[in-house]
Design a protein around this motif. Structure first.
Motif: not given
Length: 227
Positions: A33-35, A9-12, A53-55
């Motif tokens: 992932s986030g910005s 997922i691109l965008g938190a 998993i934040a990455t």
């Protein structure tokens, strides 16, 4: 047909977090992932969706079978198109003036938002879904197949196999699917359409779509863009 086991997922933001939770509940491995720096979102992810998993974007993309774009629509071109080469991509974005600004600065007036996203990620296969239902509804109204309270999501794209794969994925997350095979039909879920904000059963959602005058709505949207 590919087997999806790893979801990226691109965008938190709110939508990304909710979809991460649904995917985890369904048994998928989830990267998000986030910005900016990973440290900025790692604690949030740990608290709200433990197990995800934040990455970084590159790790999300490299180690996922399917990618969900859950960022503000105005920022999709911040992601290098080549990163998503060969990937099955879900477009969960919609134009929204509060986050995206002036529409004409984000979108050309002659095609739908997903067609423009697909044109940019031209080596990826794009399917549009998760667009018309609010994140609260997505979070609270996922139910097992056969549950009378189960709601439906609209799923559309140009590539039949990819659409069917995404429809199956949507099913595992707790929603029925109304399936089309034309990405341009995504206009039915854009803000201002009868479907935007809809949280409906399969029968009710299909009924709205079957009575939806896409051509007339398209004319209204085109006129609105020119004003």
């Amino acid at each position: 047909m590919m087997t999806i086991k790893r979801v990226g997922i691109l965008g938190a933001g709110k939508v990304g977090i909710v979809l991460a939770g649904l995917a985890l509940d369904a048994g998928y491995t989830v990267r998000i992932s986030g910005s900016g720096d990973v440290k900025k979102i790692a604690l949030t992810i740990k608290m709200l969706v433990p197990g995800a998993i934040a990455t970084e974007n590159t790790d999300v993309i490299a180690n996922s079978d399917i990618i969900i774009l859950a960022i503000p629509l105005s920022r999709y071109q911040n992601i290098p198109a080549a990163l998503l080469k060969g990937k099955l991509v879900i477009d969960a974005m919609n134009y929204w003036w509060e986050t995206d600004g002036i529409r004409e600065e984000v979108l050309a007036p002659d095609t739908t938002s997903s067609e423009q996203v697909q044109a940019y990620f031209n080596t990826s296969t794009l399917v549009k879904t998760f667009n018309h239902m609010g994140y609260h509804n997505l979070q609270e109204e996922a139910h097992a197949a056969g549950d009378p309270k189960r709601k439906a999501l609209f799923v559309t794209g140009d590539e039949h196999t990819a659409v069917n794969e995404v429809a199956q994925f949507v099913d595992t997350l707790g929603f029925d699917q109304v399936v089309h095979y034309q990405l341009a039909d995504g206009i039915m879920t854009e803000p201002g359409s009868p479907l935007f904000g809809a949280s409906l059963s399969y029968t009710d959602l299909k009924d709205v779509i079957d009575h939806f005058d896409q051509t007339e709505f398209g004319k209204k949207i085109a006129t609105a863009k020119k004003i």
